[in-house]
Design a protein around this motif. Sequence first.
Motif, short mmCIF file in Angstrom:
data_model
loop_
_atom_site.label_atom_id
_atom_site.label_comp_id
_atom_site.label_asym_id
_atom_site.label_seq_id
_atom_site.Cartn_x
_atom_site.Cartn_y
_atom_site.Cartn_z
N ASP A 1 11.15 86.50 16.29
CA ASP A 1 12.47 86.02 15.86
C ASP A 1 12.29 84.69 15.14
O ASP A 1 11.24 84.04 15.24
CB ASP A 1 13.41 85.87 17.05
CG ASP A 1 12.95 84.79 18.00
OD1 ASP A 1 13.37 83.63 17.84
OD2 ASP A 1 12.12 85.09 18.90
N THR B 1 25.75 86.43 11.18
CA THR B 1 25.44 87.82 11.51
C THR B 1 25.28 88.06 13.01
O THR B 1 25.30 89.22 13.45
CB THR B 1 24.15 88.27 10.81
OG1 THR B 1 23.02 87.57 11.37
CG2 THR B 1 24.21 87.99 9.31
N ASN C 1 22.54 87.67 14.50
CA ASN C 1 21.18 88.19 14.65
C ASN C 1 20.18 87.10 14.29
O ASN C 1 20.40 86.32 13.35
CB ASN C 1 20.98 89.40 13.74
CG ASN C 1 19.56 89.95 13.82
OD1 ASN C 1 18.95 89.96 14.88
ND2 ASN C 1 19.04 90.39 12.68
N HIS C 2 19.09 87.02 15.01
CA HIS C 2 18.05 86.04 14.69
C HIS C 2 16.66 86.68 14.69
O HIS C 2 15.65 85.99 14.69
CB HIS C 2 18.07 84.87 15.68
CG HIS C 2 17.79 85.27 17.10
ND1 HIS C 2 18.74 85.88 17.89
CD2 HIS C 2 16.68 85.13 17.87
CE1 HIS C 2 18.21 86.11 19.09
NE2 HIS C 2 16.97 85.67 19.10
N GLU C 3 16.61 88.00 14.68
CA GLU C 3 15.32 88.69 14.67
C GLU C 3 14.62 88.51 13.33
O GLU C 3 15.25 88.39 12.28
CB GLU C 3 15.52 90.17 14.96
CG GLU C 3 15.98 90.46 16.38
CD GLU C 3 16.13 91.95 16.64
OE1 GLU C 3 15.84 92.74 15.70
OE2 GLU C 3 16.53 92.32 17.75
N THR D 1 13.36 89.86 10.47
CA THR D 1 13.57 91.14 9.81
C THR D 1 13.67 90.94 8.31
O THR D 1 13.64 89.80 7.82
CB THR D 1 14.86 91.80 10.34
OG1 THR D 1 14.99 93.11 9.79
CG2 THR D 1 16.09 90.98 9.98
#
Length: 560
Positions: free
Chosen positions: A112, A168, A170-172, A174
Motif C-alpha cells: 500500500d 477513493t 483506497n490506499h492499496e 495499484t
Amino acid sequence: MTSSMIPGLWMIIASMLLPVIPNYFRQPAMLLSVFLSSLSLLNGFGTFLTWEILGFNLTLYHSDNLTLPFAIIFHLASLLVIIYGWHNKNLMENMATLAYAGSAIGALHAGDFFSLFIWWEATALTSVFIVLAGNTVSARNSAMRYLIIQVCSGVLLLIGASMMVYQTGNHELTKLDLSSNFGVFIFLAFGIKAAFPFLNGWLQDSYPESSPTGTVALSAFTTKLAIYALARTFPGTETLIWIGAIMTAFPVFFAVIENDLRRVLSFSLNNQLGFMVVGIGIGTELSLNGTVAHAFVHIIYKALLFMSMGAVLHRVGTTKASELGGLYKYMPLTTIFCIIGAMSISAFPLFSGFVAKSLIMSALGGQGLILIYFVLFFASAGVLEHSGIKIPYFAFFAHERKTKVKEAPINMLIAMGVAAFLCIGIGVYPKYLYSILPYSVNYQPYTIDHVISQLQLLVFAILAFLFLVKFKLYPSEIKSTVLNSDWFYRKMLPGIGKPLFQTLQKIIIKFYEVLSILFDLILGRSKKFANLSYIKVTTPGFAGLLMITILFIMLVLAVI
C-alpha cells in the motif's frame, strides 16, 4: 513459508548492531543479514504480513511476479557492495549502506502507499549518510541538496496517497493514471527518484561525490526502486514514452563533454533509465518484461563500471579523464572487468545488455513507434560512445602514465569478477533471466536481424569515435564540472535568492531600528528625540532579530 518477517528487515537490524560487533566480524555479519533476508524469496507469492493501525490496513509484506526479479537483484547487489567494500572500516558508511539496501528491499514488498512511504523516506534518510561519507566539503554540500530533493519526493508521495484515500477510500498499491490529481502527485514523487528530465540533477550531483563503495550502492537501489514503482502503478501511461525518450537522448551530450568519469557514468545511468521508462510507457507484456530485464542487468553492469572507476579512484585518487591514462599496465584485471562492463552496457551480442535491451526495442517496433525507435537507436550509439568507449579509453589507455600504481585490492577484484561473470553468463544464457520475468517469455534475442542490426550500430559508433579522435574533433578533456538541471538550484536560485535575502535582511534591520526609536520616544528614554540622526541603534542579535521578524510578519498578515 520460511518467515513472515519483512524482507530487508534483517539487514536494518544488523546495521543497528554493527557498532557493538568487533571490526573483523562486521562484514561477515553484513553478509549473514543479506542471506537471512534472501530466505524470504523462498516464501513464494502472496500477502504475508499486514498491520491495522488508525483504521488503515497496511500491507507490510506482499510478494508477486513483479517483486521477485527486483528482490533477487537487490539482494545480489547488496552482496556485491559488501564484498567490494570489505576493506572499508567507515562504520557510519557501512551502517548506512546496509540499512539503505534493506529499506529498498522492504519498499519492494510494500502493498500500500503508506507502507511504501515509510520505506521511501527510509531510503532517503539512510542514503544521505552514504553521500556524507564522501567526507569532502562538496560531498557535504551535495548531501544537503540530495536530502532536500529526496524528502520532497516523499512529501509528494504522502500528499498523493492522502488525497487518494480521501477521494477513493483506497490506499492499496495499484494501477493509477494521470487523470486524477492524486495520480499526478504520486507520478511526480516517482519521477524525482527515477530522475525524470529537469528532476535529475540530484543524481549527477550526489553519486560522484560519494566514496568508491558508496557510489556502487547508490547506483543499485534508488532509481531502480522508482522504476519498480512506476511499473507497478503507471504501466501503459503514454506520457512515459516521451519522457523516457528524452531521458535516453539528452544525457548523451552532457556525458561527451564531462571530465569526471564517475559523473559520465551518472549521466549514462540517466540514459539507461530512459529505456526502462519507455518500456513502462508502452505497457505491453513484452515491454514490461524488457523493463524488468533491463533493470536487472543494468544494476550489474553499471555496478561493475562504477566498481572499476572506484578501484581507479582508490589507487590513483582521481577519476578525472584529463589526469588518467596508461593504467592498463598496472591494473590489468580492473581494465578487463571495465571493458566487460562497457561491452555489456553497449549491448554487444553475448553480453547481458543485448538480451535485455532487445526486448524493449522489439516492443517498440511492434507498436509502430518509429520516431521513438530512432531516438532510442541514436541513444544506443551514444551509450557506446560515452560508456562503452570513453570510460575504458580515457581511464586505461588514452595517455602514457609515468607513476606506477597497484592493482585493485583483492576484495574489489572478487566483486568485479562476479559482476563480470554475470554480465557474460546472462548474455550467453538469457533463458535464466527470462524465467524470472513477470510474464512468460517467448522471445529469441539471437536472430540474424537482431544481431546484424546491433553490430552495424556498434561498428558505426566505433568508427565515428575513431574518426573524431583521429582528426581531433572529439571534445578535449578539460578540468571542469558540467552542470545539468542542478544548475537551477546550485547557481540560479542562489544567484537570485542571496541578493533578495540580503535586501530583506536590511529592511528588517531598518524596521527594528525604527521600532527601537519609537519605543525610546514613547518611553522617554531618549533626550535627543528631536534629531533622530543622533540616536545610535545597535544591530540586534539573532534572537531579537527573529522576534522582530515574527512581529513584522504578524503585522503584515493583520494588515492583509
